[in-house]
Write a protein that holds these residues in place. Structure first.
Motif, PDB file in Angstrom:
ATOM      1  N   LEU A 495       0.234  -1.562  -0.499  1.00  0.00           N
ATOM      2  CA  LEU A 495       0.358   0.124   0.084  1.00  0.00           C
ATOM      3  C   LEU A 495       0.907   1.318   0.260  1.00  0.00           C
ATOM      4  CD1 LEU A 495      -2.308  -1.298   2.465  1.00  0.00           C
ATOM      5  CD2 LEU A 495      -2.982  -0.817   0.107  1.00  0.00           C
ATOM      6  N   ARG A 496       0.018   2.019  -0.653  1.00  0.00           N
ATOM      7  CA  ARG A 496       0.370   3.825  -0.374  1.00  0.00           C
ATOM      8  C   ARG A 496       0.442   4.975   0.234  1.00  0.00           C
ATOM      9  NH1 ARG A 496       4.166   5.873  -0.185  1.00  0.00           N
ATOM     10  NH2 ARG A 496       4.551   7.169  -1.566  1.00  0.00           N
ATOM     11  N   MET A 497      -1.233   4.384   0.467  1.00  0.00           N
ATOM     12  CA  MET A 497      -2.006   5.843   1.736  1.00  0.00           C
ATOM     13  C   MET A 497      -2.647   4.826   1.870  1.00  0.00           C
ATOM     14  SD  MET A 497      -4.292   8.524  -0.928  1.00  0.00           S
ATOM     15  CE  MET A 497      -2.624   8.760  -1.757  1.00  0.00           C
ATOM     16  N   VAL A 498      -3.937   5.580   2.894  1.00  0.00           N
ATOM     17  CA  VAL A 498      -4.923   5.325   3.529  1.00  0.00           C
ATOM     18  C   VAL A 498      -5.566   6.170   3.622  1.00  0.00           C
ATOM     19  CG1 VAL A 498      -3.948   3.356   4.898  1.00  0.00           C
ATOM     20  CG2 VAL A 498      -4.402   5.885   6.139  1.00  0.00           C
ATOM     21  N   LYS A 499      -7.255   6.129   3.358  1.00  0.00           N
ATOM     22  CA  LYS A 499      -8.145   6.992   3.473  1.00  0.00           C
ATOM     23  C   LYS A 499      -9.452   6.707   4.747  1.00  0.00           C
ATOM     24  CE  LYS A 499      -9.057   8.675  -0.933  1.00  0.00           C
ATOM     25  NZ  LYS A 499      -9.813   8.792  -2.296  1.00  0.00           N
ATOM     26  N   LEU A 500      -8.877   7.651   5.511  1.00  0.00           N
ATOM     27  CA  LEU A 500      -9.894   7.864   7.107  1.00  0.00           C
ATOM     28  C   LEU A 500     -11.066   7.433   6.587  1.00  0.00           C
ATOM     29  CD1 LEU A 500      -8.525  10.476   9.101  1.00  0.00           C
ATOM     30  CD2 LEU A 500      -7.150   8.139   8.554  1.00  0.00           C
ATOM     31  N   ARG A 501     -11.841   6.470   7.580  1.00  0.00           N
ATOM     32  CA  ARG A 501     -13.135   6.196   7.571  1.00  0.00           C
ATOM     33  C   ARG A 501     -13.891   7.421   7.391  1.00  0.00           C
ATOM     34  NH1 ARG A 501     -16.974   5.724  10.663  1.00  0.00           N
ATOM     35  NH2 ARG A 501     -15.799   6.145  12.642  1.00  0.00           N
ATOM     36  N   MET A 502     -15.315   7.995   6.681  1.00  0.00           N
ATOM     37  CA  MET A 502     -16.135   8.427   6.519  1.00  0.00           C
ATOM     38  C   MET A 502     -16.631   8.828   7.735  1.00  0.00           C
ATOM     39  SD  MET A 502     -17.297  10.830   4.666  1.00  0.00           S
ATOM     40  CE  MET A 502     -17.402  10.560   3.170  1.00  0.00           C
ATOM     41  N   GLY A 503     -16.581   9.720   8.632  1.00  0.00           N
ATOM     42  CA  GLY A 503     -17.234  10.203   9.374  1.00  0.00           C
ATOM     43  C   GLY A 503     -16.434   9.853  11.031  1.00  0.00           C
ATOM     44  N   LEU A 504     -14.999   9.656  10.581  1.00  0.00           N
ATOM     45  CA  LEU A 504     -14.069   9.337  11.990  1.00  0.00           C
ATOM     46  C   LEU A 504     -13.989  11.082  12.199  1.00  0.00           C
ATOM     47  CD1 LEU A 504     -12.483   7.588  13.166  1.00  0.00           C
ATOM     48  CD2 LEU A 504     -10.768   7.789  12.105  1.00  0.00           C
ATOM     49  N   LEU A 505     -14.120  12.291  11.301  1.00  0.00           N
ATOM     50  CA  LEU A 505     -14.080  13.211  11.620  1.00  0.00           C
ATOM     51  C   LEU A 505     -14.923  14.074  12.401  1.00  0.00           C
ATOM     52  CD1 LEU A 505     -12.123  14.971   8.283  1.00  0.00           C
ATOM     53  CD2 LEU A 505     -11.009  13.778  10.176  1.00  0.00           C
ATOM     54  N   ASP A 506     -16.443  14.004  12.335  1.00  0.00           N
ATOM     55  CA  ASP A 506     -16.845  14.571  13.043  1.00  0.00           C
ATOM     56  C   ASP A 506     -16.797  14.857  14.267  1.00  0.00           C
ATOM     57  OD1 ASP A 506     -18.819  14.129  10.559  1.00  0.00           O
ATOM     58  OD2 ASP A 506     -19.681  12.815  11.036  1.00  0.00           O
ATOM     59  N   GLY A 507     -17.184  16.243  14.231  1.00  0.00           N
ATOM     60  CA  GLY A 507     -17.047  16.390  15.690  1.00  0.00           C
ATOM     61  C   GLY A 507     -14.930  17.099  15.994  1.00  0.00           C
ATOM     62  N   ILE A 508     -14.040  17.265  15.357  1.00  0.00           N
ATOM     63  CA  ILE A 508     -12.638  16.191  15.558  1.00  0.00           C
ATOM     64  C   ILE A 508     -12.734  17.987  16.275  1.00  0.00           C
ATOM     65  CG2 ILE A 508     -12.333  17.364  13.799  1.00  0.00           C
ATOM     66  CD1 ILE A 508     -10.151  15.072  13.925  1.00  0.00           C
ATOM     67  N   GLU A 509     -13.306  18.899  16.192  1.00  0.00           N
ATOM     68  CA  GLU A 509     -12.623  20.062  16.755  1.00  0.00           C
ATOM     69  C   GLU A 509     -13.403  20.461  17.618  1.00  0.00           C
ATOM     70  OE1 GLU A 509     -15.208  21.049  12.140  1.00  0.00           O
ATOM     71  OE2 GLU A 509     -15.463  19.899  14.241  1.00  0.00           O
ATOM     72  N   SER A 510     -13.895  19.718  18.796  1.00  0.00           N
ATOM     73  CA  SER A 510     -14.118  19.679  19.456  1.00  0.00           C
ATOM     74  C   SER A 510     -14.160  18.930  21.079  1.00  0.00           C
ATOM     75  CB  SER A 510     -15.823  19.974  20.007  1.00  0.00           C
ATOM     76  OG  SER A 510     -16.142  19.791  19.520  1.00  0.00           O
ATOM     77  N   ASN A 511     -14.355  17.646  20.340  1.00  0.00           N
ATOM     78  CA  ASN A 511     -13.814  16.498  21.148  1.00  0.00           C
ATOM     79  C   ASN A 511     -12.514  16.226  20.775  1.00  0.00           C
ATOM     80  OD1 ASN A 511     -14.098  13.934  21.814  1.00  0.00           O
ATOM     81  ND2 ASN A 511     -16.411  13.283  20.751  1.00  0.00           N
ATOM     82  N   ALA A 512     -11.743  15.727  21.992  1.00  0.00           N
ATOM     83  CA  ALA A 512     -10.280  15.665  22.093  1.00  0.00           C
ATOM     84  C   ALA A 512     -10.048  14.488  22.026  1.00  0.00           C
ATOM     85  CB  ALA A 512     -10.394  16.446  24.259  1.00  0.00           C
ATOM     86  N   GLU A 513     -11.335  13.156  21.993  1.00  0.00           N
ATOM     87  CA  GLU A 513     -11.023  11.493  22.010  1.00  0.00           C
ATOM     88  C   GLU A 513     -11.045  11.252  21.025  1.00  0.00           C
ATOM     89  OE1 GLU A 513     -13.371   7.788  23.383  1.00  0.00           O
ATOM     90  OE2 GLU A 513     -14.073   9.764  24.686  1.00  0.00           O
ATOM     91  N   ARG A 514     -12.056  12.242  20.076  1.00  0.00           N
ATOM     92  CA  ARG A 514     -12.035  11.760  18.813  1.00  0.00           C
ATOM     93  C   ARG A 514     -10.204  12.274  18.070  1.00  0.00           C
ATOM     94  NH1 ARG A 514     -16.292  11.212  15.003  1.00  0.00           N
ATOM     95  NH2 ARG A 514     -16.687   9.968  16.739  1.00  0.00           N
ATOM     96  N   ARG A 515     -10.257  13.666  18.561  1.00  0.00           N
ATOM     97  CA  ARG A 515      -9.374  13.617  17.856  1.00  0.00           C
ATOM     98  C   ARG A 515      -7.637  13.543  17.706  1.00  0.00           C
ATOM     99  NH1 ARG A 515      -7.221  20.062  18.754  1.00  0.00           N
ATOM    100  NH2 ARG A 515      -9.565  20.573  18.448  1.00  0.00           N
ATOM    101  N   ALA A 516      -7.747  12.391  19.185  1.00  0.00           N
ATOM    102  CA  ALA A 516      -6.443  11.910  20.177  1.00  0.00           C
ATOM    103  C   ALA A 516      -6.414  10.605  18.330  1.00  0.00           C
ATOM    104  CB  ALA A 516      -6.489  11.538  21.366  1.00  0.00           C
ATOM    105  N   ARG A 517      -7.726   9.656  18.633  1.00  0.00           N
ATOM    106  CA  ARG A 517      -8.017   9.111  17.438  1.00  0.00           C
ATOM    107  C   ARG A 517      -7.845   9.063  16.454  1.00  0.00           C
ATOM    108  NH1 ARG A 517     -13.267   5.731  17.128  1.00  0.00           N
ATOM    109  NH2 ARG A 517     -12.355   3.589  15.436  1.00  0.00           N
ATOM    110  N   VAL A 518      -8.234   9.874  15.864  1.00  0.00           N
ATOM    111  CA  VAL A 518      -7.876  10.317  14.359  1.00  0.00           C
ATOM    112  C   VAL A 518      -5.908  10.254  14.248  1.00  0.00           C
ATOM    113  CG1 VAL A 518      -7.808  12.332  12.376  1.00  0.00           C
ATOM    114  CG2 VAL A 518     -10.022  11.397  14.101  1.00  0.00           C
ATOM    115  N   ALA A 519      -4.970  10.892  15.444  1.00  0.00           N
ATOM    116  CA  ALA A 519      -3.699  11.441  15.482  1.00  0.00           C
ATOM    117  C   ALA A 519      -3.085  10.097  16.015  1.00  0.00           C
ATOM    118  CB  ALA A 519      -3.361  12.891  16.814  1.00  0.00           C
TER     119      ALA A 519
END
Length: 590
Positions: A495-519
């Motif tokens: 593989l050369r790339m991954v695309k994140l699942r749709m919806g994984l970014l929802d609320g990432i601006e204010s949700n610290a847990e979601r942001r940590a998961r994406v990080a």
């Protein structure tokens, strides 16, 4: 002009299982039968999957340990197991075959051997193999041998199923714990008349011949029994009415050619009554008996009409099956009339705002109805076996469009295309992609193929072989809908790339847990040396967070929705450079 490509049909020696496999190529309801290869985990044995796939036209899955077989064959779809080990002594060969036979006692077993000699054949057969073939043999011959072994096993089992009738009590007792339960009751129309005219009055011989004809169409895990009323009852642990209706279709097609009974050709038609039951919430009696009664009632309604057909006992399920058939007819018409269109959504590099690729997204433009996105028809296309042909059409059109993106002094965007499950498992996948690129003239380096992560995780060894074959063409491979841990199996994929699942970014601006998961996901992907692209980017804040987390690109409505080809020039500036710039939003009229 829409182009399609097909693998040439194999010879007639493959029997019904071979014809079923060919049906996958010929765009009828797809068959999910499979061959499992037990092989060494080394690049030298990797071509076995590709060659067996071409030889059998069935899905090929791979394992390295015989201990994994029991779980895989439990699904009931395995037609044959192929043992491929090199450099084995006679004693080790015997032990290896015996272990595989113990893991799957009722499945056809063929050994691929790198040595010759009659002794090796006898040792393999003594240990339980149905045959041994030298690796130097032509792969069409190997494929024919695998299919023939599976056919022999199925026909032999049919004799046991139908040589004597089975009481309802005995049959239902064996089925009572199987939920969901689909029962198909198969009867020969005008049995008495046919038996008297062609089979010397031997109705049982005619039913036995029918069982031998139909058994290869069933999964090894299916139950088939002859009952006292001289019908065949087929039981499958499946609650999907569309899949069961597709099976009934195959049973009807198998009876288009006459049966041979006592050296006479007997033209027959069959009627099939179907009932499907779920596990009862409250036990009020033998629930399987109620399902059988409904299936027989549906058969009774059909037999009064005296023609080849099937009917579901439940009117609502029958209506859904009818709707699926109508959608399939419409899809075939759409292919022939070029009603599918390709829209393109840009993927933007977050640091530079450069436009790196366009993802091709299919739409269905139905005259007098409107424009439909893929989600509204993909399931119907997959079930009807048309998804591969539609996918080829989309790739062909999109590749031709991508050629037009090249301009002097600017790197053109790549073309990104999604692979459906049916395309991914198609035996002709690699050859088909290679052929389209060659015909259009698109350099392989400008094509990105996106494969759903769930397909890669389901069968890692086979995924490694399939993706290695695709990567050898020179294109880029992407794991789509990524959301989880980067396993050792995934790290071994080209593989050369991954695309994140749709919806994984929802609320990432204010949700610290979601942001940590994406990080965490982004860090794992970077550590593997891959690029990470976020999907569903809708706000500038989401794009900034992804950029700061080290993600390479973004895709979503912030940058643009999917657009037709004629609108893509808005992403090219006066100098001919492809880049994204914020577009002015229309001001609503007052």
């Amino acid at each position: 002009m829409t182009m399609t490509w097909k693998t040439p049909s194999r010879g007639t020696g493959s029997g019904l299982i071979g014809k079923l496999a060919q049906a996958n190529i010929d765009e009828v309801a797809p068959v999910d039968d499979e061959v499992i290869v037990v092989r060494d985990d080394d690049p030298a044995s990797a071509p076995v999957r590709q060659r067996l796939t071409a030889g059998t036209l069935l899905r090929v899955r791979e394992v390295t340990r015989a201990e994994e077989l029991a779980a895989l064959t439990a699904g009931g779809r395995t037609r044959a197991v192929v043992l491929c080990r090199s450099g084995l002594s006679l004693g080790t060969l015997h032990d290896a075959v015996a272990v595989v036979r113990q893991a799957c006692p009722d499945t056809a077993l063929i050994v691929l051997d790198d040595q010759a000699g009659e002794a090796r054949h006898e040792v393999a057969r003594h240990a339980g193999a149905d045959g041994l073939i030298n690796l130097a043999q032509d792969w069409k011959v190997v494929g024919e041998a695998v299919l023939a072994a599976a056919e022999r096993r199925a026909r032999a089992r049919a004799v046991g199923d139908a040589i004597a009738s089975r009481s309802d009590t005995d049959l239902l007792g064996a089925l009572e714990g199987e939920w969901p339960l689909a029962l198909l009751v198969v009867a020969v129309n005008n049995l008495e008349t046919l038996a008297g005219r062609y089979a010397h009055g031997d109705r049982d011989a005619l039913i036995l011949s029918l069982a031998i004809r139909l058994r290869p169409l069933l999964r090894p895990s299916d139950t088939m029994a002859r009952t006292a009323d001289r019908s065949l009852v087929i039981a499958r642990n499946d609650g999907d009415e569309l899949a069961i209706a597709a099976l009934a279709d195959r049973l009807l097609r198998a009876c288009r050619e006459p049966l041979v009974v006592t050296e006479e050709s007997v033209p027959i038609t069959i009627a099939v009554g179907i009932a499907i039951g779920a596990r009862p919430a409250v036990a009020t009696g033998p629930a399987a008996a109620a399902v059988l009664e409904k299936a027989r009632a549906a058969l009774g309604r059909l037999r009064n009409r005296g023609r080849a057909a099937y009917e579901l006992a439940d009117a609502a399920l029958q209506a859904r099956v009818t709707a699926q058939r109508q959608t399939e007819i419409a899809l075939r018409h759409a292919i022939d009339e070029h009603e599918f269109r390709v829209f393109y959504q840009p993927v933007v590099e977050l640091q530079s705002r450069g436009l790196t690729s366009f993802e091709a997204l299919m739409r269905w433009q139905r005259p007098q109805v409107g424009l439909f996105d893929a989600a509204s028809f993909v399931e119907a296309a997959q079930r009807s076996g048309l998804m591969t042909r539609i996918g080829q059409t989309i790739l062909h059109e999109a590749a031709a469009e991508a050629l037009r993106w090249a301009s002097t002094g600017s790197t053109p965007p790549a073309l990104s295309v999604n692979l459906s499950q049916q395309e991914y498992l198609q035996p002709t996948l690699v050859a088909g992609v290679d052929r389209i690129l060659a015909e259009i003239g698109l350099p392989p380096g400008r094509l990105i193929l996106e494969v759903p992560l769930k397909l890669l995780e389901r069968d890692p060894l086979s995924a490694r072989s399939i993706l290695r074959d695709l990567a050898s063409l020179g294109l880029t491979l992407v794991a789509d809908d990524y959301d989880g841990e980067l396993t050792d199996d995934l790290r071994q994929l080209p593989l050369r790339m991954v695309k994140l699942r749709m919806g994984l970014l929802d609320g990432i601006e204010s949700n610290a847990e979601r942001r940590a998961r994406v990080a965490g996901i982004a860090a794992q992907v970077r550590a593997a040396g891959w690029l990470c692209v976020g999907k569903g980017v809708e706000t500038a804040a989401q794009a900034a967070i992804l950029r700061d987390l080290g993600c390479y690109g973004g895709q979503g409505f912030l940058f643009s929705g999917a657009r037709p080809a004629e609108e893509l020039d808005i992403f090219q500036n006066a100098a001919g450079v492809w880049a994204w710039a914020p577009q002015p939003r229309p001001v609503p009229e007052v």
